[in-house]
Structures are given as C-alpha cells and as structure tokens.
Write a protein that holds these residues in place. Structure first.
Motif, mmCIF file in Angstrom:
data_model
loop_
_atom_site.group_PDB
_atom_site.id
_atom_site.type_symbol
_atom_site.label_atom_id
_atom_site.label_comp_id
_atom_site.label_asym_id
_atom_site.label_seq_id
_atom_site.Cartn_x
_atom_site.Cartn_y
_atom_site.Cartn_z
ATOM 1 N N ALA A 1 -3.837 -0.165 4.410
ATOM 2 C CA ALA A 1 -3.180 0.812 5.268
ATOM 3 C C ALA A 1 -3.944 2.128 5.174
ATOM 4 O O ALA A 1 -4.459 2.483 4.103
ATOM 5 C CB ALA A 1 -1.732 1.006 4.835
ATOM 6 N N SER B 1 4.114 5.859 4.821
ATOM 7 C CA SER B 1 4.220 4.657 3.997
ATOM 8 C C SER B 1 5.499 4.676 3.178
ATOM 9 O O SER B 1 6.057 5.730 2.872
ATOM 10 C CB SER B 1 3.012 4.542 3.057
ATOM 11 O OG SER B 1 2.870 5.708 2.270
ATOM 12 N N ALA C 1 3.276 -0.020 6.091
ATOM 13 C CA ALA C 1 2.396 0.526 5.052
ATOM 14 C C ALA C 1 3.211 0.818 3.794
ATOM 15 O O ALA C 1 4.314 1.376 3.865
ATOM 16 C CB ALA C 1 1.732 1.801 5.558
ATOM 17 N N ARG D 1 1.041 -3.874 4.329
ATOM 18 C CA ARG D 1 -0.290 -3.346 4.047
ATOM 19 C C ARG D 1 -0.190 -2.301 2.940
ATOM 20 O O ARG D 1 0.678 -1.430 2.974
ATOM 21 C CB ARG D 1 -0.908 -2.720 5.301
ATOM 22 C CG ARG D 1 -1.189 -3.718 6.409
ATOM 23 C CD ARG D 1 -2.311 -4.654 6.010
ATOM 24 N NE ARG D 1 -2.638 -5.598 7.067
ATOM 25 C CZ ARG D 1 -2.144 -6.831 7.175
ATOM 26 N NH1 ARG D 1 -1.260 -7.257 6.263
ATOM 27 N NH2 ARG D 1 -2.505 -7.631 8.134
#
Length: 464
Positions: A6, A12, A92, A130
C-alpha cells in the motif's frame, strides 16, 4: 500479477500485534467501547486470533492480531502473520507496534506472497489487504523477491498443454526482453549438430521439439551459470509412471521456473550488476512414441561419457548433463543446477526442505545461513564418495538409475557432478517445487525453493 505494498501516504487501518502473555496490554488508542468489543469477542492474543474493531459509524477502526507467546525457538511456520492478510478486509493496513521476536521484513514478504493466486483458467484472487511497508525494511528488495516467486509459481502451475517447450522458451524470451538478456535457442536436429545428444534423445518423442535455451547478461566480472531442468511433462517414458505418480508432472520443469525467477530477482535487486550471468534450460517432454529412447540404450553425452539408460524415468539428469558440460566449457566461477530431480529427496526431507550439494564448506555454510535469513530453508547433503561406484555400471561410464533404490538423491548428485568438471565451484539443488497444502504466504501449488537462499549467499559465494 505484480505484488504491491500500500502507498505510504494511503489512508490505512492500524493493526496491533498482541501476545497472549499480556492480552490486557491493549493499545492506548482503543477507547472504552473498543475495549469492550475486544473482550466480548473473546480475544486473548493466542496465535492467529484476529479481532477487527468497528468504529462508531460501523466502519473499521483497526484490528488486533494474536501472535502467541514469545519463544526462543523458531516458530513452526514461516510467514505466520501472512495468514492474517487473507482474513482482513480489503484496504491498506499498517502495523503500529513490533513486539520483540517479530521480524518486519519476514512479515512484509509474507503479506506480499499472500497476494498470489493462480487465475489463468478461472477467476482467483489472493489476499486483498495491502500492507504499508514497515519502516526500515528494503521494500524494493522484498518486492523483487515476491515478484520472482510469482513468476516461478505461475510457470509451474500452468499445465503442460500450455507450458510445453515452446511456451517455456516464450517465457524465457519474455524475461530476456524485460531484463536485457540475449537469447540463443538450439532445437530439434540442431541439438545433434551442436553435440547436445542427451537433450535430443530424451525429448525427441515429444510433441514439441526438444531444445536448449541459453540466456546471457553481462560481459565482465565473476561468472555465474544457472542450469534449470525443464522437463515440461514427464510420463516416465517407456518406463511409464503410474497415474498417481504422473499427476503432478507438469511441475517437472520447476528447476527451469526457479532459475528464471532467480535470474529476474538478481537483476531487479541489482545483484546481477558486475556479473556475467548465464541461464541454461534444457526444455523437453519425456514422452512415449516410436522414437522414444529405451531402457538399455547406451547414449554418448556431450562430454564424451557414455551413459547406460536403466530407467527412462531418470531423464532429468540426462538433459542436465549436456547443459552442464556446455556450461563447464566456459569455466564459470560458479555452476548451479536446480532440478525437481528425485523422489528420494522428498522421502529424506519432505516437500518443504530441499537438499543441496556443495563441496565447498564455506560456501555451503553461507547458503545455509542465507536460507535462514531469507526465509528459504535448505539443507546440505553430502557428495558421498563411496557411492561413486553405484553409478558405474561397467558396460558404460555411467548408470542413470542405479538399482537397489538406496541413496537416490546422492547418486543423482554424484552423476551430475561428473559433468561439472571445469567449473570453478558447483552446487546442486534437488527441489520439489510444490506446496502440497496451503500455508501462510504459500497457496497450494507451485513454489520457489532455494532462490532467495542463493540471492542472500551470493556476496559470500563470489569471494574467491
């Protein structure tokens, strides 16, 4: 398929790693409601436990992952935290804490490897979560490792109807175009004209012409030649395999797939710079037809050594022999062979731990250490001199399949070593190339073995 992290600046979700020795030591960022949620979910920090925490609006606030107790002994599974990648929602994620004993680089590589899925014939997806690359890891090197493994897996997983010698050559040419290798291919009758008779003998009954694929990159520096067994399908020849033994024989080009992946990794990590790198792949099908080679045939190799064929199912060492003899004529500093060569290696060490053979103690130790550092374990086996007589049948110089069934991986390695004479140093890897059941970071199917160990050991190997 390309592995990816990511972006570092992506929005995230936080991921916290919790040991079961201290389940109450939850992150300060969790409010009272989140802590109540964690308790209600029964999260204790046991290994592989996952607790996704909602925020006030029903979205995701983060997640807790149990990593079990701190141990002084290595864990049973490599890439243990990669199991979480497949279970987390897409998006993410960043790991906000690193308890002692958790390796950020291993964790990151495992997450990358979990993204792989073989989707050529039906839709398939790997993990969708990710990871933001952890601080202080070499993200580009990890991406190169994972990308090389994806290439190897994809080639091994593809069945022989779409991965014959023609297709393997096409894959090698694609690699060459992307990474600056020259390509020369010797095929069919030209193998005999070019004194590569064993490759021709093994592959002449196949639907596609046998060939030797020769890739080169670099014109100065130490010389490294990789030779990968490229038997695109192995029926066993006239000594035909049983149906159960033949079922996985699309993977008998796993050595070729591995050296192509390793070559890509060497280039993408910069390790190939200042190196004369050569990749040789004898690509054949071991098939049955009127012109198939036979048990009892005595064949003359490129090196001039004669070989009695006592089993047509021991064909890999034959095609490797000619490629190795050709390689040794240029006296490379290192000659390394990769091959899905013997069932004996699996009996000895199982599918997950490939043996390798090397006469140089310091180099062998470096390979073992690098395998551990790069999460690619290998195990040294001996070129046991007293077994040399087992590969000498009397009627010819060599026997491709000594009777008795003893020490099959060692005798195969001793056979190959006869054709490495002239090279500075030699190592042989008897790999399996297959993951029998899913494991963290490794789907069931083709798998790369030994390549990361060699990448990590290369600086030590190139010391004279």
């Amino acid at each position: 398929m390309t592995p990816e992290f990511a972006p570092a600046d992506a929005a995230s979700y936080p991921l916290w790693l919790v040991r079961d020795e201290a389940p109450d030591e939850l992150p300060d960022a969790l409010d009272e409601a989140a802590r109540a949620w964690v308790e209600a979910c029964g999260f204790t920090g046991e290994a592989d436990q996952l607790c996704v925490i909602p925020d006030a609006s029903g979205g995701i606030a983060g997640a807790l992952v149990g990593i079990g107790p701190h141990r002084d002994t290595p864990p049973r599974s490599r890439f243990a935290l990669a199991q979480v990648a497949a279970a987390l929602p897409a998006g993410a994620w960043r790991i906000d804490n690193w308890p002692d004993g958790v390796d950020p680089a291993e964790t990151a590589l495992g997450w990358l490897l979990s993204q792989y899925a073989f989707g050529r014939y039906r839709k398939a997806e790997g993990a969708k979560a990710r990871l933001v690359a952890p601080p202080r890891v070499d993200a580009e090197r990890l991406l190169a490792m994972a990308g090389a493994e994806f290439l190897t897996r994809e080639l091994i997983n593809t069945p022989a109807n779409d991965m014959g010698p023609d297709d393997l050559e096409a894959a090698a040419r694609d690699l060459a175009t992307r990474h600056g290798f020259s390509v020369e291919v010797t095929a069919g009758q030209a193998l005999l004209d070019g004194n590569l008779p064993l490759i021709h003998a093994v592959g002449r009954a196949g639907a596609q012409a046998p060939r030797l694929i020769d890739l080169r990159r670099g014109d100065s520096g130490p010389t490294l030649t990789l030779v990968g067994k490229g038997v695109c399908f192995d029926t066993g020849g006239l000594d035909i395999k049983s149906p159960s033994s033949m079922a996985l024989m699309k993977k008998d080009m796993g050595g070729a797939a591995t050296v192509l992946g390793l070559a890509q990794m060497l280039v993408e990590t910069g390790a190939a710079e200042g190196l004369c790198l050569r990749v040789l792949i004898p690509a054949v099908e071991n098939a049955i037809a009127g012109d198939a080679f036979r048990p009892g045939d005595i064949l003359t190799s490129r090196k001039g050594l004669t070989v009695e064929v006592n089993n047509t199912d021991a064909e890999g060492r034959l095609v490797l022999a000619d490629a190795m003899a050709l390689a040794a004529e240029e006296t490379p500093d290192w000659l390394i062979t990769m091959a899905t060569l013997t069932g004996a290696a699996r009996v000895a060490l199982g599918p997950d731990l490939p043996p390798f053979y090397c006469d140089d103690d310091a180099a062998a130790a470096a390979i073992m250490r690098a395998g551990q550092r790069n999460w690619d374990p290998v195990w040294r086996m001996p070129f046991w001199q007293p077994y040399e007589e087992m590969i000498e049948p009397g009627i010819a110089d060599l026997d491709n399949a000594p009777s008795g069934g003893m020490a099959g991986s060692i005798t195969a390695a001793l056979f190959l070593r006869r054709f490495a004479e002239g090279a500075g140093r030699y190592a042989h890897f008897d790999i399996y190339g297959w993951q029998p059941k899913p494991a963290p970071g490794r789907t069931k199917g083709g798998v790369q073995q030994g390549a990361r160990a060699l990448l990590g050991a290369l600086p030590d190997l190139l010391v004279k």
